[in-house]
Design an enzyme around this catalytic site. Structure first.
Site, PDB file in Angstrom:
ATOM      1  N   LYS A   3      13.702   3.872 -19.879  1.00 28.96           N
ATOM      2  CA  LYS A   3      13.847   3.124 -18.620  1.00 28.96           C
ATOM      3  C   LYS A   3      15.343   2.825 -18.454  1.00 28.96           C
ATOM      4  CE  LYS A   3       9.192   1.342 -19.502  1.00 28.96           C
ATOM      5  NZ  LYS A   3       8.430   2.433 -18.925  1.00 28.96           N
TER       6      LYS A   3
ATOM      7  N   ASN B 271      12.261   3.848 -13.247  1.00 32.74           N
ATOM      8  CA  ASN B 271      12.740   2.735 -14.087  1.00 32.74           C
ATOM      9  C   ASN B 271      14.160   3.024 -14.580  1.00 32.74           C
ATOM     10  OD1 ASN B 271      10.170   1.405 -14.003  1.00 32.74           O
ATOM     11  ND2 ASN B 271       9.432   2.942 -15.448  1.00 32.74           N
TER      12      ASN B 271
ATOM     13  N   HIS C   3      11.346  -3.602 -19.715  1.00 29.61           N
ATOM     14  CA  HIS C   3      12.040  -3.696 -18.427  1.00 29.61           C
ATOM     15  C   HIS C   3      13.254  -4.628 -18.468  1.00 29.61           C
ATOM     16  CE1 HIS C   3       8.984  -1.207 -16.555  1.00 29.61           C
ATOM     17  NE2 HIS C   3       8.140  -1.848 -17.364  1.00 29.61           N
TER      18      HIS C   3
ATOM     19  N   GLU D 232       5.720  -9.921 -22.618  1.00 28.78           N
ATOM     20  CA  GLU D 232       6.798  -9.039 -22.153  1.00 28.78           C
ATOM     21  C   GLU D 232       7.923  -9.930 -21.666  1.00 28.78           C
ATOM     22  OE1 GLU D 232       5.233  -6.259 -19.207  1.00 28.78           O
ATOM     23  OE2 GLU D 232       3.594  -5.760 -20.562  1.00 28.78           O
TER      24      GLU D 232
ATOM     25  N   ASP E 185       7.860  -7.364 -25.735  1.00 30.90           N
ATOM     26  CA  ASP E 185       8.075  -6.035 -25.161  1.00 30.90           C
ATOM     27  C   ASP E 185       9.196  -6.155 -24.132  1.00 30.90           C
ATOM     28  OD1 ASP E 185       7.984  -3.668 -23.731  1.00 30.90           O
ATOM     29  OD2 ASP E 185       5.797  -3.511 -23.787  1.00 30.90           O
TER      30      ASP E 185
ATOM     31  N   SER F 135       6.104  -5.646 -15.945  1.00 29.42           N
ATOM     32  CA  SER F 135       6.355  -4.367 -15.290  1.00 29.42           C
ATOM     33  C   SER F 135       5.884  -4.312 -13.850  1.00 29.42           C
ATOM     34  CB  SER F 135       5.700  -3.240 -16.081  1.00 29.42           C
ATOM     35  OG  SER F 135       4.313  -3.466 -16.236  1.00 29.42           O
TER      36      SER F 135
ATOM     37  N   HIS G  98       1.082  -4.984 -21.047  1.00 29.26           N
ATOM     38  CA  HIS G  98       0.932  -3.582 -20.668  1.00 29.26           C
ATOM     39  C   HIS G  98      -0.254  -2.887 -21.345  1.00 29.26           C
ATOM     40  CE1 HIS G  98       2.450   0.701 -20.495  1.00 29.26           C
ATOM     41  NE2 HIS G  98       2.740   0.291 -19.272  1.00 29.26           N
TER      42      HIS G  98
HETATM   43  C1  PLP Z   1       5.860  -3.092 -20.480  1.00 31.96           C
HETATM   44  C2  PLP Z   1       5.823  -1.686 -20.932  1.00 31.96           C
HETATM   45  N1  PLP Z   1       5.671  -1.419 -22.237  1.00 31.96           N
HETATM   46  C3  PLP Z   1       5.621  -0.164 -22.696  1.00 31.96           C
HETATM   47  C4  PLP Z   1       5.706   0.912 -21.860  1.00 31.96           C
HETATM   48  C5  PLP Z   1       5.603   2.307 -22.393  1.00 31.96           C
HETATM   49  O1  PLP Z   1       6.861   2.816 -22.622  1.00 31.96           O
HETATM   50  P1  PLP Z   1       7.147   4.394 -22.543  1.00 31.96           P
HETATM   51  O2  PLP Z   1       7.188   4.744 -21.108  1.00 31.96           O
HETATM   52  O3  PLP Z   1       8.445   4.541 -23.255  1.00 31.96           O
HETATM   53  O4  PLP Z   1       6.023   5.080 -23.270  1.00 31.96           O
HETATM   54  C6  PLP Z   1       5.886   0.696 -20.493  1.00 31.96           C
HETATM   55  C7  PLP Z   1       6.056   1.860 -19.573  1.00 31.96           C
HETATM   56  O5  PLP Z   1       5.390   2.078 -18.644  1.00 31.96           O
HETATM   57  C8  PLP Z   1       5.919  -0.633 -20.012  1.00 31.96           C
HETATM   58  O6  PLP Z   1       6.044  -0.885 -18.699  1.00 31.96           O
END
Ligand code: PLP
Length: 377
Positions: A227, A34, A199, A167, A196, A171, A121
């Site tokens: 990311k 990412n 990405h 989001e 969120d 993702s 997520h």
């Molecule tokens: C949409 C989403 N939110 C939260 C996270 C978690 O973030 P982190 O990798 O910083 O723990 C991810 C990571 O995989 C994600 O894709």
């Protein structure tokens, strides 16, 4: 011992169904991470780290923020992140997973509703599980379904605060939420819109400020820092009362060692770099546009082309893993994504157009995939 035998058995079952997860070494050109701006290994970040070291910033926090772990670098980052992302306040946490867990387990109360997109997520689900609000999902990216979900909940006697969880860039689908419509819905329902931006941060919006930037509803946004921003951590941005509540009540914040002040200081450098260098986002967007052109040219566009994340849905778990292995053997680092991370029958290759690939490598990847597709037809 029973536990060892049982777990061994479970792993055997996963293996037989092509569902066992194992960590594998990096192999080939990075279409899997990412690291959307290519910052993780950049000269910029190395030089920034040396500057931070020269300022004698500690490499570890030594404790929770509420004990001695708090450092001026954390607070400076939070003030700068709030300004950068256009929020009243911000809270820096160890990761996005922890942040989502903290948000949803702490802020919505019993009697509230969390209406969430069906594809949010796993970390948001972790928070949902630990929270006390009513939970209802709505069909992916369907604002009308969200409106109906809220109306049904109210009709069944729900009277508390509504929280809408989405989001900005998904993702595993790579598609974008219709945020303007969710913004209108949240305003009409006096709901809190939790976005969120994992990405989107660093890739979309002015200077990579994300897609929730400038929305009118009461927005709480999460900007993950591992990311696009190339480091690690999670920045929760929103009204000061949300942030203060997390500080007082969120167990993942209270009972965890604070992220290293060094990390906070590096992220301050990254935010300043983004603000000063619009070319970073412009280059990422140009790379994404080129990848979309190549995908269209080779007809690898069936799952839609919206962002730096391009899913190639094959359906079968075994086929996905075989293609991923073969691609790695040919020098392209790609990973197969299987259920339960994605729905059954939608196992996929997740192409990530990172900042670590050249146009020639992008073209070569899609050419190779087109050849696989021809073979399989
Ligand atoms: C949409 C989403 N939110 C939260 C996270 C978690 O973030 P982190 O990798 O910083 O723990 C991810 C990571 O995989 C994600 O894709």
């Amino acid at each position: 011992m029973k536990a060892l035998a049982r777990l061994d058995d479970m792993l055997g079952h996963l293996e037989a169904r092509h569902r066992r997860r194992v960590v594998a070494p990096r192999q080939g050109v990075d279409f899997a991470s990412n690291d959307y701006l290519g910052l993780t290994g950049s000269a910029f970040l190395k030089e920034a780290a040396l500057r931070v070291l020269a300022r004698d910033v500690p490499l570890g926090a030594g404790g929770s923020r509420l004990l001695r772990g708090n450092h001026p670098e954390h607070e400076a980052l939070e003030a700068e992140a709030a300004a950068f992302f256009g929020a009243q306040a911000a809270l820096f946490m160890g990761g996005g997973f922890q942040a989502n867990q903290a948000i949803f387990s702490t802020l919505p109360a019993a009697g509230d509703l969390v209406a969430y997109d069906a594809l949010v997520h796993a970390s948001a689900h972790e928070g949902f599980r630990l929270g006390r609000a009513d939970l209802r999902s709505f069909a992916h990216n369907d604002v009308e379904a969200a409106r109906q979900t809220i109306a049904d909940w109210r009709a069944s006697g729900g009277a508390g605060q509504v929280w809408i969880a989405v989001e900005s860039v998904y993702s595993m689908e790579g598609d974008l939420a219709p945020l303007a419509a969710f913004d209108r819905l949240a305003q009409a329902e006096e709901a809190v819109l939790v976005v969120d931006e994992a990405h989107a941060t660093g890739v979309f919006g002015p200077s990579g400020r994300g897609l929730a930037h400038g929305l009118q509803a009461e927005v709480l946004s999460l900007h993950t820092c591992g990311k696009g921003l190339g480091v690690s951590g999670g920045l929760v941005c929103g009204a000061k009362v949300f942030i203060d509540s997390l500080v007082s009540r969120a167990r993942p914040f209270i009972f965890a060692t604070a992220p290293a002040p060094f990390t906070a200081a590096l992220l301050r450098e990254v935010l300043a770099h983004l603000a000063a260098t619009p070319a970073l986002v412009a280059q990422a967007q140009a790379r994404i546009a080129f990848a979309h052109d190549q995908a269209r040219l080779h007809r690898i566009d069936r799952a839609g082309l919206h962002s730096q994340i391009i899913p190639v849905i094959l359906g079968g778990d075994a086929q996905v893993m075989a293609w991923a292995d073969r691609l790695r053997g040919q020098g392209f680092d790609l990973r197969g994504i299987r259920p339960p991370t994605v729905a059954r029958g939608t196992a996929r290759l997740r192409i990530s157009v990172t900042g670590n690939v050249t146009p020639a490598e992008i073209a070569a990847l899609f050419e190779t995939l087109a050849a696989y597709q021809k073979e399989a037809a």
